[in-house]
Motif scaffolding. Structure first.
Motif, PDB file in Angstrom:
ATOM      1  N   SER A 170     -59.364 -53.033  22.097  1.00 57.13           N
ATOM      2  CA  SER A 170     -59.058 -53.221  20.681  1.00 57.13           C
ATOM      3  C   SER A 170     -59.648 -54.563  20.277  1.00 57.13           C
ATOM      4  CB  SER A 170     -57.550 -53.218  20.446  1.00 57.13           C
ATOM      5  OG  SER A 170     -57.001 -51.943  20.723  1.00 57.13           O
ATOM      6  N   ILE A 171     -60.415 -54.566  19.198  1.00 59.06           N
ATOM      7  CA  ILE A 171     -61.149 -55.766  18.796  1.00 59.06           C
ATOM      8  C   ILE A 171     -60.811 -56.118  17.360  1.00 59.06           C
ATOM      9  CG2 ILE A 171     -63.418 -56.835  18.567  1.00 59.06           C
ATOM     10  CD1 ILE A 171     -64.496 -54.718  20.488  1.00 59.06           C
ATOM     11  N   GLY A 172     -60.454 -57.371  17.146  1.00 55.16           N
ATOM     12  CA  GLY A 172     -60.237 -57.876  15.798  1.00 55.16           C
ATOM     13  C   GLY A 172     -61.235 -58.976  15.508  1.00 55.16           C
ATOM     14  N   SER A 173     -61.729 -59.021  14.285  1.00 55.81           N
ATOM     15  CA  SER A 173     -62.723 -60.035  13.937  1.00 55.81           C
ATOM     16  C   SER A 173     -62.300 -60.802  12.699  1.00 55.81           C
ATOM     17  CB  SER A 173     -64.096 -59.396  13.708  1.00 55.81           C
ATOM     18  OG  SER A 173     -64.086 -58.619  12.529  1.00 55.81           O
ATOM     19  N   ALA A 174     -62.751 -62.035  12.626  1.00 55.08           N
ATOM     20  CA  ALA A 174     -62.537 -62.881  11.451  1.00 55.08           C
ATOM     21  C   ALA A 174     -63.822 -63.642  11.183  1.00 55.08           C
ATOM     22  CB  ALA A 174     -61.375 -63.844  11.682  1.00 55.08           C
ATOM     23  N   HIS A 175     -64.163 -63.778   9.914  1.00 53.59           N
ATOM     24  CA  HIS A 175     -65.406 -64.431   9.517  1.00 53.59           C
ATOM     25  C   HIS A 175     -65.077 -65.713   8.767  1.00 53.59           C
ATOM     26  CE1 HIS A 175     -67.813 -60.645  10.205  1.00 53.59           C
ATOM     27  NE2 HIS A 175     -66.575 -60.199  10.188  1.00 53.59           N
ATOM     28  N   LEU A 186     -58.524 -67.459  14.461  1.00 59.40           N
ATOM     29  CA  LEU A 186     -57.911 -66.761  15.593  1.00 59.40           C
ATOM     30  C   LEU A 186     -56.694 -65.956  15.137  1.00 59.40           C
ATOM     31  CD1 LEU A 186     -58.137 -69.482  18.386  1.00 59.40           C
ATOM     32  CD2 LEU A 186     -59.217 -67.226  18.431  1.00 59.40           C
ATOM     33  N   LYS A 187     -55.911 -66.527  14.246  1.00 58.93           N
ATOM     34  CA  LYS A 187     -54.730 -65.824  13.741  1.00 58.93           C
ATOM     35  C   LYS A 187     -55.140 -64.569  12.984  1.00 58.93           C
ATOM     36  CE  LYS A 187     -50.506 -66.596  11.052  1.00 58.93           C
ATOM     37  NZ  LYS A 187     -49.721 -67.593  10.266  1.00 58.93           N
ATOM     38  N   THR A 188     -56.187 -64.678  12.166  1.00 63.25           N
ATOM     39  CA  THR A 188     -56.674 -63.524  11.415  1.00 63.25           C
ATOM     40  C   THR A 188     -57.233 -62.460  12.353  1.00 63.25           C
ATOM     41  OG1 THR A 188     -57.211 -64.925   9.525  1.00 63.25           O
ATOM     42  CG2 THR A 188     -58.281 -62.778   9.617  1.00 63.25           C
ATOM     43  N   ALA A 189     -58.025 -62.890  13.331  1.00 63.29           N
ATOM     44  CA  ALA A 189     -58.597 -61.946  14.290  1.00 63.29           C
ATOM     45  C   ALA A 189     -57.507 -61.279  15.118  1.00 63.29           C
ATOM     46  CB  ALA A 189     -59.588 -62.665  15.198  1.00 63.29           C
ATOM     47  N   ASP A 190     -56.461 -62.032  15.451  1.00 59.51           N
ATOM     48  CA  ASP A 190     -55.358 -61.480  16.233  1.00 59.51           C
ATOM     49  C   ASP A 190     -54.640 -60.383  15.446  1.00 59.51           C
ATOM     50  OD1 ASP A 190     -53.611 -61.727  18.670  1.00 59.51           O
ATOM     51  OD2 ASP A 190     -52.108 -62.189  17.152  1.00 59.51           O
ATOM     52  N   ALA A 191     -54.385 -60.633  14.157  1.00 58.48           N
ATOM     53  CA  ALA A 191     -53.731 -59.624  13.322  1.00 58.48           C
ATOM     54  C   ALA A 191     -54.603 -58.377  13.207  1.00 58.48           C
ATOM     55  CB  ALA A 191     -53.439 -60.202  11.941  1.00 58.48           C
ATOM     56  N   ALA A 192     -55.907 -58.578  13.032  1.00 56.59           N
ATOM     57  CA  ALA A 192     -56.822 -57.440  12.922  1.00 56.59           C
ATOM     58  C   ALA A 192     -56.884 -56.658  14.226  1.00 56.59           C
ATOM     59  CB  ALA A 192     -58.218 -57.939  12.544  1.00 56.59           C
ATOM     60  N   MET A 193     -56.809 -57.367  15.342  1.00 60.52           N
ATOM     61  CA  MET A 193     -56.861 -56.695  16.635  1.00 60.52           C
ATOM     62  C   MET A 193     -55.635 -55.803  16.838  1.00 60.52           C
ATOM     63  SD  MET A 193     -55.501 -57.044  19.976  1.00 60.52           S
ATOM     64  CE  MET A 193     -55.125 -58.778  20.206  1.00 60.52           C
ATOM     65  N   TYR A 194     -54.460 -56.295  16.454  1.00 61.69           N
ATOM     66  CA  TYR A 194     -53.253 -55.481  16.612  1.00 61.69           C
ATOM     67  C   TYR A 194     -53.229 -54.318  15.627  1.00 61.69           C
ATOM     68  CZ  TYR A 194     -51.090 -58.283  20.196  1.00 61.69           C
ATOM     69  OH  TYR A 194     -50.817 -58.891  21.397  1.00 61.69           O
ATOM     70  N   GLN A 195     -53.828 -54.495  14.452  1.00 66.01           N
ATOM     71  CA  GLN A 195     -53.963 -53.368  13.530  1.00 66.01           C
ATOM     72  C   GLN A 195     -54.849 -52.292  14.136  1.00 66.01           C
ATOM     73  OE1 GLN A 195     -55.426 -54.983   9.864  1.00 66.01           O
ATOM     74  NE2 GLN A 195     -53.568 -56.178   9.453  1.00 66.01           N
TER      75      GLN A 195
END
Length: 222
Positions: A170-175, A186-195
């Protein structure tokens, strides 16, 4: 083993004695027999400390930077321009570890680490292992960034002895723009990864399929 202070005192005494007009070769030899071993021991101790520090900053299984070391490198990527931060969490890793043992799990982690390192380096960035089966990546936000290639890499089987092991991701990304706050990314990417992980479970997707969640570009608060 003499301390750095003691070695410094030996050097000071030698410098003072040898600066005397009546200093002789005998005086030089006398000081050398004391100073040289002390300096050699101090250098050996310093090299050992540097080795310990390097090992503490590098994961022994994946050979990727640990969290602290990766954070420094990711900051360097961010300082150069717009950056994509990825968080990768392996799906199906615990069953592999539980069923086939830690050696099999380590082989999976090592393979994933090598693939992430190669992919991030090719993109001009850096990868790290945050802990457990979670990895992080920071790469320049370039138009040619091929996340599908990363997905393909992560879903390739891993050989362990006579077994073929497969895990998903599962991969979350933030730009973020240049010099954006890394902790916020990192917080944004972490939330996206769990979504992404949650959508995969509800959709009952096969574990080997990597799931990618992209989020809107991060903007600093005014």
């Amino acid at each position: 083993m003499p301390s750095g202070i003691e070695t410094g005192a030996l050097l000071d005494r030698a410098r003072t004695d040898l600066a005397r007009p009546d200093a002789s070769p005998v005086d030089l030899r006398r000081h050398l027999t004391r100073v040289v071993p002390a300096v050699e021991e101090l250098l050996a101790e310093n090299a050992a400390l540097h080795g310990q520090l390097a090992r503490a900053r590098t994961c022994p299984v994946t050979h990727l930077p640990t969290r602290a070391a990766w954070t420094e490198r990711a900051g360097q990527v961010l300082a150069q321009g717009p950056t994509v931060v990825l968080l990768v969490d392996l799906d199906g890793f615990k069953p592999v570890n539980d069923r086939f043992g830690h050696a099999a799990g380590d082989d999976v982690l090592a393979a994933v680490g090598a693939r992430l390192a190669a992919w991030s380096a090719a993109a001009g960035g850096t990868a790290g292992r945050l802990g457990g089966d979670e990895f992080s990546v920071a790469v320049p936000d370039a138009p040619g960034l091929d996340l599908d290639a990363l997905r393909t890499l992560l879903t390739r089987p891993v050989r362990h002895q006579d077994l073929t092991l497969t895990v998903g991701a599962s991969i979350g990304s933030a730009h973020g723009p240049a010099s954006a706050d890394l902790s916020a990314l990192l917080k944004t990417a972490d939330a996206a990864m769990y979504q992404a992980k949650g959508r995969g479970r509800r959709g009952r997707r096969l574990a080997p399929l990597a799931r990618l969640a992209r989020v809107l570009p991060f903007r600093k608060a005014a």
